[in-house]
Design a protein around this motif. Structure first.
Motif, PDB file in Angstrom:
ATOM      1  N   LEU B  10       1.041  -1.181  -0.011  1.00  0.00           N
ATOM      2  CA  LEU B  10      -0.097  -0.276  -0.006  1.00  0.00           C
ATOM      3  C   LEU B  10       0.612   1.644   0.158  1.00  0.00           C
ATOM      4  O   LEU B  10       0.431   2.157  -0.680  1.00  0.00           O
ATOM      5  N   LEU B  14       0.965   4.186  -2.807  1.00  0.00           N
ATOM      6  CA  LEU B  14       0.235   5.473  -2.254  1.00  0.00           C
ATOM      7  C   LEU B  14       1.800   6.780  -2.568  1.00  0.00           C
ATOM      8  O   LEU B  14       1.314   7.512  -3.137  1.00  0.00           O
ATOM      9  N   LEU B  17       1.367   7.047  -6.659  1.00  0.00           N
ATOM     10  CA  LEU B  17       0.754   7.624  -6.665  1.00  0.00           C
ATOM     11  C   LEU B  17       0.936   9.593  -6.431  1.00  0.00           C
ATOM     12  O   LEU B  17       0.935   9.963  -8.069  1.00  0.00           O
ATOM     13  N   ILE B  20       3.078   9.737  -9.741  1.00  0.00           N
ATOM     14  CA  ILE B  20       2.477  10.483 -10.410  1.00  0.00           C
ATOM     15  C   ILE B  20       2.161  11.602 -10.153  1.00  0.00           C
ATOM     16  O   ILE B  20       2.164  12.433 -11.804  1.00  0.00           O
ATOM     17  N   ARG B  24       3.660  14.023 -13.577  1.00  0.00           N
ATOM     18  CA  ARG B  24       2.343  14.971 -14.728  1.00  0.00           C
ATOM     19  C   ARG B  24       2.221  16.071 -14.181  1.00  0.00           C
ATOM     20  O   ARG B  24       2.596  16.865 -15.963  1.00  0.00           O
ATOM     21  N   TYR B  33      -5.269  17.107 -18.728  1.00  0.00           N
ATOM     22  CA  TYR B  33      -6.557  17.025 -17.762  1.00  0.00           C
ATOM     23  C   TYR B  33      -8.025  17.576 -17.272  1.00  0.00           C
ATOM     24  O   TYR B  33      -8.153  17.617 -16.813  1.00  0.00           O
ATOM     25  N   SER B  67      -8.987  -1.736  -0.351  1.00  0.00           N
ATOM     26  CA  SER B  67      -8.615   0.256  -0.766  1.00  0.00           C
ATOM     27  C   SER B  67      -7.317   0.074  -1.895  1.00  0.00           C
ATOM     28  O   SER B  67      -7.486   0.960  -2.919  1.00  0.00           O
ATOM     29  N   PHE B  70      -8.328  -0.920  -5.110  1.00  0.00           N
ATOM     30  CA  PHE B  70      -8.739   0.383  -6.277  1.00  0.00           C
ATOM     31  C   PHE B  70      -8.016   1.190  -5.977  1.00  0.00           C
ATOM     32  O   PHE B  70      -8.350   1.806  -7.358  1.00  0.00           O
ATOM     33  N   LEU B  71      -7.642   1.503  -5.370  1.00  0.00           N
ATOM     34  CA  LEU B  71      -5.674   2.658  -6.411  1.00  0.00           C
ATOM     35  C   LEU B  71      -5.333   2.314  -6.650  1.00  0.00           C
ATOM     36  O   LEU B  71      -4.490   3.580  -7.690  1.00  0.00           O
ATOM     37  N   ILE B  73      -6.112   1.195  -9.718  1.00  0.00           N
ATOM     38  CA  ILE B  73      -6.703   1.296 -10.280  1.00  0.00           C
ATOM     39  C   ILE B  73      -6.153   2.238 -11.608  1.00  0.00           C
ATOM     40  O   ILE B  73      -5.182   2.549 -12.846  1.00  0.00           O
ATOM     41  N   PRO B  74      -6.252   3.586 -11.140  1.00  0.00           N
ATOM     42  CA  PRO B  74      -5.975   5.080 -11.454  1.00  0.00           C
ATOM     43  C   PRO B  74      -3.761   5.068 -11.635  1.00  0.00           C
ATOM     44  O   PRO B  74      -3.263   5.074 -13.125  1.00  0.00           O
ATOM     45  N   ILE B  77      -3.456   2.809 -14.451  1.00  0.00           N
ATOM     46  CA  ILE B  77      -3.813   3.404 -16.016  1.00  0.00           C
ATOM     47  C   ILE B  77      -3.092   4.071 -16.098  1.00  0.00           C
ATOM     48  O   ILE B  77      -2.543   5.106 -17.308  1.00  0.00           O
ATOM     49  N   ALA B  78      -2.755   4.531 -15.656  1.00  0.00           N
ATOM     50  CA  ALA B  78      -2.185   6.553 -15.491  1.00  0.00           C
ATOM     51  C   ALA B  78      -0.711   6.104 -15.951  1.00  0.00           C
ATOM     52  O   ALA B  78       0.624   6.548 -16.555  1.00  0.00           O
ATOM     53  N   PHE B  81      -1.343   4.003 -20.322  1.00  0.00           N
ATOM     54  CA  PHE B  81      -1.437   5.023 -20.929  1.00  0.00           C
ATOM     55  C   PHE B  81      -0.798   5.938 -21.131  1.00  0.00           C
ATOM     56  O   PHE B  81      -0.867   7.638 -19.905  1.00  0.00           O
TER      57      PHE B  81
END
Lengths: 292, 229
Positions: B10, B14, B17, B20, B24, B33, B67, B70-71, B73-74, B77-78, B81
């Motif tokens: 986890l 975190l 993320l 990212i 970005r 975005y 949790s 689910f976390l 997923i973005p 994807i980030a 892609f």
């Protein structure tokens, strides 16, 4: 790569990147309430009468500038700290509109075009719908997603560390609903043709529900939806735009999963039903009487 | 997976993320975005999420169910892609509401010099009466839209851009038809700078603007591809 998938990814990440800072603010506020607000003090300050508690919850957003992503964890924290449930519900529903940032953005967008009337209608109707809805929701909240905060810190822990731990637990608890909601909103936007509402809005009776449905699908942050509403005003009846601006901040595809996580399915279903009926009825009456 | 391994995983998610979000934003890719006004907020969020990652590995609170998944997923994807803006495919689905993003009021264009007007400012002018601008010089930049659903003749294509108010979920398109002899030479999503003269057609009774191009030059996609009113 398939253009539809690319479009989904860009919209999904757009919603997520835009919403996650507000969720983070909400989690920090929520943890602050949990750690630093004395439940005895809170219980003493908030009226026990359901209607007055809901009214207080609807107005307290003036001091907590959070949008819908942040209001849900904060509302849950209020209830966990002993606030009456109607207070928390009304805060969750009204705070995305009844807060300083949104009041300013709505004024900036509309005062030069429609005068203050539209701004007052947005504030007044949001408060009215939130208070009535909160007044009639169950007093008992089932919270399927709530992590047990009792274990998260020790008395000798630094307050800032305890605050971060609480906030991270709240954030983790809600972020899965945000991810699910963002994916759902993006999918609907990509796979449902965008022009459908234009046809529906030609009919004065269908315009209000059509714009409410559009608000649910678009899931726009309440801090900027006034500017989208302003653009819609060119082609869509003012009472339907009002419905868009009142209903959207309360209920949308990214906030529904968060409501379920915070308050449980039973409360969420009734919350959606009541806000839908109240907003639609009020906006249809306002339109029929030509008040906006 | 044991509880400690789950906590470490986890923390990694975190911190990834947080990385990212900051990367970005620092590279200007967040502008593909969200509205630039939120960028400072994203930096702050990245810092807090990083701190969440730092404290979560040593926390003894139970992890909310699913949790971490689910976390992921973005985050996945980030990473998977490459950053890309909305393009012509998304615009075709909203052709029925093209230019609907323009408000009912008429904010002033930045200047009266039409050469400096972007597509949003031309759309603003179109909402009142575009006719007085016939013959004006127009220089606009945008991406090419080639699609049968536009119903354009062979010597025309559309050049369009998105207008962003919050994030890509509310992006609305503005576009203009371009008359150019070799209209099919450009593929959809190619960015171009169009110079020409505004013409107004009113065969259907409704004035419809059209830029009769004197030059169409391919350009690089701008760093901030969306128009911000």
């Amino acid at each position: 790569m398939n253009a539809t998938i690319e479009q989904f990814v860009v919209i999904f990440l757009g919603i997520f990147y835009e919403a996650v800072p507000f969720l983070t603010i909400g989690a920090l506020v929520s943890a602050g309430i949990h750690l630093f607000v004395d439940p005895v003090w809170l219980m003493a300050k908030i009226p026990r009468n359901r209607t007055l508690a809901a009214l207080a919850g609807g107005l307290i957003g003036l001091f907590f500038p959070v949008c819908e992503c942040g209001s849900v964890p904060a509302a849950r924290s209020f209830i966990n700290r002993g606030a009456p449930a109607p207070f928390g519900y009304a805060f969750a529903l009204a705070a995305p509109v009844i807060n300083p940032i949104v009041l300013i953005s709505t004024s900036v967008a509309f005062v030069g075009v429609t005068g203050w009337g539209f701004v007052w209608w947005r504030i007044g109707l949001t408060l009215l719908v939130a208070v009535i809805t909160a007044r009639f929701l169950p007093l008992q909240v089932s919270q399927p997603g709530v992590a047990d905060h009792a274990h998260t810190h020790t008395d000798d822990e630094l307050p800032v560390l305890a605050w971060l731990r609480h906030a991270s637990t709240d954030w983790l608890d809600m972020v899965r609903f945000l991810v699910f909601g963002a994916a759902l909103a993006a999918a609907v936007q990509v796979f449902v043709p965008n022009g459908w509402y234009v046809a529906l809005t030609d009919n004065p009776w269908l315009a209000v529900p059509a714009m409410m449905a559009l608000a649910v699908i678009m899931a726009i942050c309440s801090t900027v939806d006034a500017f989208v509403g302003l653009a819609l005003l060119r082609t869509i009846a003012p009472n339907a735009v009002l419905a868009f601006l009142v209903f959207g901040p309360m209920i949308d595809l990214k906030s529904i999963p968060m409501f379920i996580g915070a308050f449980g399915t039973r409360v969420t279903v009734r919350m959606i039903a009541l806000t839908t009926i109240l907003t639609a009825t009020a906006c249809l009456i306002i339109g029929a009487l030509g008040w906006v | 997976m044991g509880i400690m391994s789950r906590r470490i995983f986890l923390s990694v998610v975190l911190c990834t993320l947080a990385g990212i979000l900051s990367y970005r934003t620092a590279m200007g890719q967040m502008a593909l975005y969200i509205h630039p006004r939120y960028e400072l907020l994203v930096y702050g969020c990245a810092l807090v999420v990083f701190l969440f990652g730092a404290v979560s590995w040593s926390s003894n609170a139970p992890l909310p169910r699913l949790s971490t998944i689910f976390l992921c997923i973005p985050v996945c994807i980030a990473v998977a892609f490459a950053p890309k803006p909305l393009g012509s495919a998304a615009l075709v689905s909203q052709l029925g509401s093209l230019n609907a993003v323009v408000p009912a009021t008429q904010p002033q264009a930045r200047t009266t010099d039409t050469q400096q007007w972007n597509l949003y400012e031309w759309a603003l002018a179109s909402t009142v009466d575009i006719t007085p601008y016939a013959g004006s010089t127009a220089v606009v930049e945008g991406f090419v839209v080639q699609n049968d659903e536009l119903g354009l003749p062979d010597d025309q294509f559309m050049v369009a851009r998105y207008v962003l108010k919050c994030c890509t979920a509310d992006a609305g398109g503005v576009g203009m038809r371009i008359a150019w002899g070799n209209a099919r030479q450009f593929r959809s999503d190619q960015w171009v700078r169009v110079s020409g003269t505004l013409a107004v057609e009113s065969s259907t009774g409704v004035p419809r603007p059209l830029i009769v191009a004197s030059s169409v030059v391919p350009i690089e996609q701008p760093g901030r591809p969306y128009l911000i009113p």
